[in-house]
Design a protein around this motif. Structure first.
Motif, PDB file in Angstrom:
ATOM      1  N   ALA A   1      -3.698 -12.067  12.346  1.00  0.00           N
ATOM      2  CA  ALA A   1      -3.535 -11.590  11.609  1.00  0.00           C
ATOM      3  C   ALA A   1      -2.831 -10.466  11.601  1.00  0.00           C
ATOM      4  O   ALA A   1      -2.569 -10.457  10.121  1.00  0.00           O
ATOM      5  N   THR A   2      -2.564  -9.964  12.418  1.00  0.00           N
ATOM      6  CA  THR A   2      -1.303  -8.385  12.688  1.00  0.00           C
ATOM      7  C   THR A   2      -0.262  -9.432  12.585  1.00  0.00           C
ATOM      8  O   THR A   2       0.747  -7.874  12.278  1.00  0.00           O
ATOM      9  N   ALA A   3       0.146 -10.812  11.530  1.00  0.00           N
ATOM     10  CA  ALA A   3       1.779 -10.841  12.003  1.00  0.00           C
ATOM     11  C   ALA A   3       1.986 -10.954   9.749  1.00  0.00           C
ATOM     12  O   ALA A   3       2.848 -10.282   9.725  1.00  0.00           O
ATOM     13  N   PHE A   4       0.947 -10.952   9.505  1.00  0.00           N
ATOM     14  CA  PHE A   4       0.788 -11.642   8.188  1.00  0.00           C
ATOM     15  C   PHE A   4       0.522  -9.611   7.097  1.00  0.00           C
ATOM     16  O   PHE A   4       0.590  -9.786   6.298  1.00  0.00           O
ATOM     17  N   GLY A   5      -0.793  -9.289   7.896  1.00  0.00           N
ATOM     18  CA  GLY A   5      -1.093  -8.098   7.328  1.00  0.00           C
ATOM     19  C   GLY A   5      -0.324  -7.153   7.360  1.00  0.00           C
ATOM     20  O   GLY A   5      -0.098  -6.261   6.346  1.00  0.00           O
ATOM     21  N   PRO A   6       0.834  -6.242   7.821  1.00  0.00           N
ATOM     22  CA  PRO A   6       1.607  -5.874   7.782  1.00  0.00           C
ATOM     23  C   PRO A   6       2.684  -5.673   6.642  1.00  0.00           C
ATOM     24  O   PRO A   6       2.820  -4.978   5.797  1.00  0.00           O
ATOM     25  N   LEU A   7       2.896  -7.113   6.089  1.00  0.00           N
ATOM     26  CA  LEU A   7       3.801  -7.542   4.644  1.00  0.00           C
ATOM     27  C   LEU A   7       3.078  -6.995   4.277  1.00  0.00           C
ATOM     28  O   LEU A   7       3.727  -6.609   2.929  1.00  0.00           O
ATOM     29  N   VAL A   8       1.365  -6.475   3.715  1.00  0.00           N
ATOM     30  CA  VAL A   8       0.838  -6.178   2.745  1.00  0.00           C
ATOM     31  C   VAL A   8       0.577  -5.254   2.714  1.00  0.00           C
ATOM     32  O   VAL A   8       0.774  -3.892   1.684  1.00  0.00           O
ATOM     33  N   ILE A   9       0.054  -4.639   3.910  1.00  0.00           N
ATOM     34  CA  ILE A   9      -0.014  -3.448   4.619  1.00  0.00           C
ATOM     35  C   ILE A   9       0.675  -2.166   3.897  1.00  0.00           C
ATOM     36  O   ILE A   9       0.986  -0.753   3.437  1.00  0.00           O
ATOM     37  N   GLY A  10       1.740  -2.444   4.907  1.00  0.00           N
ATOM     38  CA  GLY A  10       3.328  -1.723   4.918  1.00  0.00           C
ATOM     39  C   GLY A  10       3.835  -0.972   3.808  1.00  0.00           C
ATOM     40  O   GLY A  10       3.382  -0.296   3.039  1.00  0.00           O
ATOM     41  N   PRO A  11       4.334  -2.449   2.435  1.00  0.00           N
ATOM     42  CA  PRO A  11       4.700  -1.617   1.020  1.00  0.00           C
ATOM     43  C   PRO A  11       3.377  -1.037   0.367  1.00  0.00           C
ATOM     44  O   PRO A  11       3.948   0.115  -0.200  1.00  0.00           O
ATOM     45  N   LEU A  12       2.427  -1.281   0.344  1.00  0.00           N
ATOM     46  CA  LEU A  12       1.235  -0.829   0.006  1.00  0.00           C
ATOM     47  C   LEU A  12       0.496   1.040  -0.070  1.00  0.00           C
ATOM     48  O   LEU A  12       0.775   1.812  -0.028  1.00  0.00           O
ATOM     49  N   SER A  13       1.724   1.027   1.527  1.00  0.00           N
ATOM     50  CA  SER A  13       1.523   2.905   2.041  1.00  0.00           C
ATOM     51  C   SER A  13       2.508   3.004   1.022  1.00  0.00           C
ATOM     52  O   SER A  13       2.642   4.191   1.549  1.00  0.00           O
ATOM     53  N   GLU A  14       3.445   2.600   1.374  1.00  0.00           N
ATOM     54  CA  GLU A  14       4.659   3.029   0.388  1.00  0.00           C
ATOM     55  C   GLU A  14       4.531   3.137  -1.277  1.00  0.00           C
ATOM     56  O   GLU A  14       5.220   3.545  -1.688  1.00  0.00           O
ATOM     57  N   VAL A  15       3.835   2.669  -1.514  1.00  0.00           N
ATOM     58  CA  VAL A  15       2.902   2.942  -2.470  1.00  0.00           C
ATOM     59  C   VAL A  15       1.478   3.210  -3.234  1.00  0.00           C
ATOM     60  O   VAL A  15       1.956   4.920  -4.201  1.00  0.00           O
ATOM     61  N   TYR A  16       0.967   3.555  -2.045  1.00  0.00           N
ATOM     62  CA  TYR A  16      -0.173   4.611  -2.616  1.00  0.00           C
ATOM     63  C   TYR A  16      -0.621   5.065  -1.460  1.00  0.00           C
ATOM     64  O   TYR A  16      -1.859   6.199  -1.365  1.00  0.00           O
ATOM     65  N   GLY A  17       0.806   5.741  -0.744  1.00  0.00           N
ATOM     66  CA  GLY A  17       0.424   6.842   0.433  1.00  0.00           C
ATOM     67  C   GLY A  17       0.052   6.304   1.718  1.00  0.00           C
ATOM     68  O   GLY A  17      -1.077   4.903   2.598  1.00  0.00           O
ATOM     69  N   ARG A  18       0.141   7.198   2.677  1.00  0.00           N
ATOM     70  CA  ARG A  18      -0.383   6.723   4.713  1.00  0.00           C
ATOM     71  C   ARG A  18      -2.201   6.460   5.059  1.00  0.00           C
ATOM     72  O   ARG A  18      -2.345   5.909   5.248  1.00  0.00           O
ATOM     73  N   THR A  19      -2.204   8.026   4.352  1.00  0.00           N
ATOM     74  CA  THR A  19      -4.375   8.283   3.856  1.00  0.00           C
ATOM     75  C   THR A  19      -5.487   6.791   3.465  1.00  0.00           C
ATOM     76  O   THR A  19      -5.285   7.109   3.941  1.00  0.00           O
ATOM     77  N   TRP A  20      -4.326   7.004   2.145  1.00  0.00           N
ATOM     78  CA  TRP A  20      -5.779   6.075   2.256  1.00  0.00           C
ATOM     79  C   TRP A  20      -5.501   4.408   2.490  1.00  0.00           C
ATOM     80  O   TRP A  20      -6.495   3.487   2.568  1.00  0.00           O
ATOM     81  N   VAL A  21      -4.054   4.271   2.965  1.00  0.00           N
ATOM     82  CA  VAL A  21      -4.275   3.094   3.607  1.00  0.00           C
ATOM     83  C   VAL A  21      -4.767   3.003   4.564  1.00  0.00           C
ATOM     84  O   VAL A  21      -5.858   2.147   4.956  1.00  0.00           O
ATOM     85  N   LEU A  22      -5.339   3.785   5.758  1.00  0.00           N
ATOM     86  CA  LEU A  22      -5.407   4.138   7.596  1.00  0.00           C
ATOM     87  C   LEU A  22      -6.909   4.192   6.706  1.00  0.00           C
ATOM     88  O   LEU A  22      -7.382   3.495   7.986  1.00  0.00           O
ATOM     89  N   HIS A  23      -7.420   5.201   5.665  1.00  0.00           N
ATOM     90  CA  HIS A  23      -8.423   4.663   5.444  1.00  0.00           C
ATOM     91  C   HIS A  23      -9.693   3.454   5.313  1.00  0.00           C
ATOM     92  O   HIS A  23     -10.919   2.751   5.941  1.00  0.00           O
ATOM     93  N   VAL A  24      -9.040   2.709   4.306  1.00  0.00           N
ATOM     94  CA  VAL A  24      -9.242   1.775   3.895  1.00  0.00           C
ATOM     95  C   VAL A  24      -9.921   1.009   5.118  1.00  0.00           C
ATOM     96  O   VAL A  24      -9.984  -0.195   5.213  1.00  0.00           O
ATOM     97  N   SER A  25      -8.178   1.193   5.995  1.00  0.00           N
ATOM     98  CA  SER A  25      -7.858  -0.223   6.913  1.00  0.00           C
ATOM     99  C   SER A  25      -8.708   0.035   8.346  1.00  0.00           C
ATOM    100  O   SER A  25      -9.281  -1.134   8.863  1.00  0.00           O
TER     101      SER A  25
END
Length: 508
Positions: free
Chosen positions: A112-136
Motif C-alpha cells: 500500500a505504501t507503494a501506491f499511496g504516495p503516487l496519489v498523496i504526494g501530488p495532492l500535497s502539491e495541490v491542496y497543501g501539506r497540512t490538509w493531506v497530513l490531517h486527513v491521512s
C-alpha cells in the motif's frame, strides 16, 4: 516580465476558485526569468531578503516543530509495518492462516505504501501539506484500529492494506516539507534529525511486538499504536504549519484583494493555472510521479538503487526474529531485543551521514566561491564506498549465522550493514530534494514506489531462498548483487547527473 504571465488587468474571475484555504496551487514551468515586485507591484511574492511567512525564514523553533511532528508520525507508521514480525506464528494459528498468508498480512502494508504516495504526494502539491497530513492521520487511525479487531484473515489483510495507504502519506510529505522549510546548506542536518526517530520505528516495532506476543494478545500491537497515533493527530493540529509556498502566497493574495478591494493582486501560480481546467490540472498532477519514473533517468537510477537496498532491509527485518528463534533457540521476547543492533546502526548512519553531507557541501561551496550549487554536490565521487560497507556486513551476517557464531558477532554485522545503508541512502534523498525543488513530493513518491514494491516482494521469497541456499550463500548472492547495483550508480549520477537533468522533460 516573463512573456507567459498575463497583464495585471486580467479579470480575476478567470483565476481558479479562491474561496477556501484548500486551493489549487501549481508551480510555473517557464524557463524564462520569473517576474518580480520590480516588474509588477501587484505581484504577491516573498521578500527575497527576509519574509516571516516564508517557511525558509521561519524561526528555528517552528521549523523543528514541523520536522518533529513528521518525524514522530513517521516513527509510528513505520513501526506498524514491522511490529507483527515476532507474532506471525501466533496470528497464523489464531486466524487459520498459512505461512505465506501471515507474511502477506505483514507485507501488504508495504504494498500500500507503494501506491499511496503516487496519489498523496501530488495532492500535497495541490491542496497543501497540512490538509493531506490531517486527513491521512485519521484514515490511518481508523484502519489500524480495525486491524486490532480483525477476526478473519481477510479482514486483517484488507485493513492492513488500507492502513498502509494512509501511512504512506509520510513518505510523500517528508521530502516536500523538508525541502520547503530547510535551506540546501542545512539539508544534511535536517535529514539526520528527521530520520533519528523514524529509523527506530522499523527496528523498535519487532521489539515491542516480541514482548506483546509473549505476554499479551497480539491485538495490542495495533491498539497501542493507535493510541499513539491519536495523540500525534491531536498534536499535529497545533504544531504543524502549512509550508507549501504557492498556497501561503495565494492566501496572502486573497487577503490583499479582500482588504484593499483591488482585484489586481495575484501570484505567479494563480496566473499559471487560470486557463487550465481543474480536471486537466488534477490529471496532470496525479500522473506526475509515474511520468517522472518513466521519463526521467535520474528518478529511474535513484529508484533502482534505493529499491534494492530497501528490499534488503525488509529481508532482514522480516527474517531476523525467526532466525534467532530457530537457529539460536532464544525466546520471542529476546529475539526482539536483537533489533536494537538494527536501530543503532541506522541511528549512527543518519547522524554521521547528515554531518558529513553538510560539511562536504560547505567545503565544496568554499572551494568554488560564486559558483551556483548543484544537486550533484550531494554525491561526491567517493560516495560509492558507502555501498561497499553494507554488502560486507551482509556477507559477514550470513556466514556467522551459517556457522552459529556468538550472537554478539552477528549483531555487529547487522549494525555495520544498517550503518552503511543509512549513510549511503541519505545522499540520494538529498539529491532528489535538490533536483526537484518544485515537485519534491511527486519525485519522492516516484522513488518510493519501487522501494515499497521491493519491501513487499523481497520478504516473500526470503524463506525459500534461505531454505535452499542457507544464510551464507544466500546473503553472499545478495551482497554481490548489491555491489553491481550500488557501486556504479552513484558514480554515474555524479558524472552525468547534470546532463541527464538537462535533457529531462519538465516535471509539470
Amino acid at each position: 516580465m516573463a512573456s507567459n504571465i498575463p497583464s495585471t488587468t486580467t479579470p480575476l474571475d478567470q483565476i481558479a476558485p479562491t474561496s477556501t484555504d484548500v486551493e489549487l496551487a501549481v508551480l510555473p514551468i517557464s524557463n524564462e526569468r520569473p517576474p518580480s515586485k520590480e516588474d509588477d507591484p501587484f505581484l504577491v511574492a516573498f521578500n527575497p531578503t527576509y519574509d516571516a511567512d516564508n517557511p525558509k525564514d521561519w524561526p528555528s523553533s517552528r521549523k523543528w516543530a514541523v520536522t518533529d511532528v513528521l518525524s514522530a508520525t513517521g516513527f509510528n507508521r513505520i513501526m506498524v509495518s514491522t511490529i507483527m514480525a515476532p507474532a506471525l506464528g501466533t496470528i497464523a494459528r489464531e486466524l487459520h492462516m498459512s505461512t505465506a498468508e501471515s507474511v502477506m498480512a505483514m507485507s501488504i502494508y508495504l504494498l500500500a505504501t507503494a501506491f499511496g504516495p503516487l496519489v498523496i504526494g501530488p495532492l500535497s502539491e495541490v491542496y497543501g501539506r497540512t490538509w493531506v497530513l490531517h486527513v491521512s492521520n485519521v484514515w490511518f487511525l481508523v484502519w489500524n484500529i480495525a486491524c486490532g479487531f480483525a477476526n478473519t484473515k481477510e479482514l486483517l489483510i484488507g485493513a492492513r492494506f488500507l492502513a498502509g495507504f494512509g501511512a504512506s502519506a509520510i513518505y510523500a510529505l517528508s521530502g516536500g516539507v523538508l525541502g520547503d522549510v530547510w535551506r540546501p546548506e542545512q539539508r544534511g542536518k535536517s535529514l539526520g534529525k528527521y530520520l533519528l526517530i523514524p529509523v527506530l520505528g522499523a527496528a523498535v516495532g519487532p521489539i515491542i511486538g516480541g514482548f506483546m506476543a509473549g505476554r499479551t494478545t497480539w491485538r495490542w500491537m495495533f491498539w497501542s499504536t493507535s493510541i499513539f497515533q491519536a495523540v500525534m493527530a491531536l498534536v499535529s493540529f497545533s504544531a504543524f504549519h502549512e509550508s507549501y509556498e504557492p498556497l501561503i502566497l495565494r492566501r496572502r493574495a486573497e487577503k490583499l484583494r479582500k482588504d484593499t478591494g483591488d482585484s489586481r493582486y495575484y501570484t505567479v501560480h494563480e496566473r499559471f493555472v487560470q486557463n487550465i481546467s481543474i480536471p486537466k490540472l488534477l490529471g496532470r498532477t496525479i500522473s506526475r510521479p509515474m511520468r517522472l519514473l518513466i521519463f526521467h533517468p535520474i528518478i529511474q537510477i535513484m529508484s533502482l538503487i534505493e529499491a534494492f537496498f530497501y528490499g534488503l532491509l525488509y529481508i532482514m527485518l522480516s527474517s531476523f526474529s525467526d532466525m534467532w528463534i530457530q537457529h539460536y533457540g532464544v525466546s520471542v521476547e529476546l529475539s526482539g531485543l536483537h533489533y536494537l543492533a538494527i536501530a543503532l546502526g541506522e541511528m549512527a548512519g543518519a547522524q554521521l551521514g547528515g554531518m558529513w553531507m553538510d560539511r562536504y557541501y560547505r567545503r565544496k561551496a568554499a572551494r568554488h566561491p560564486g559558483r551556483e550549487a548543484t544537486p550533484e554536490d550531494r554525491i561526491p565521487p567517493f560516495a560509492s564506498i558507502w555501498r561497499i560497507i553494507p554488502t560486507l556486513g551482509l556477507i559477514w551476517y550470513g556466514w556467522t549465522i551459517q556457522y552459529r557464531v556468538h550472537w554478539a558477532v552477528v549483531d555487529v554485522a547487522m549494525f555495520l550493514m544498517m550503518f552503511g545503508m543509512q549513510i549511503a541512502g541519505m545522499n540520494l534523498s538529498a539529491y532528489v530534494i535538490d533536483a526537484y525543488p518544485e515537485h519534491t513530493s511527486s519525485a519522492t513518491a516516484a522513488s518510493q514506489f519501487l522501494r515499497s514494491l521491493t519491501a513487499f516482494l523481497f520478504p516473500l521469497f526470503t524463506p525459500a531462498m534461505y531454505g535452499r541456499l542457507g544464510y551464507g550463500w544466500g546473503n553472499t548472492m545478495l551482497a554481490f548483487a548489491g555491489l553491481l547495483i550500488g557501486v556504479p550508480a552513484p558514480l554515474l549520477v555524479w558524472k552525468y547527473g547534470a546532463r541527464l537533468r538537462a535533457k529531462a522533460a519538465s516535471s509539470w
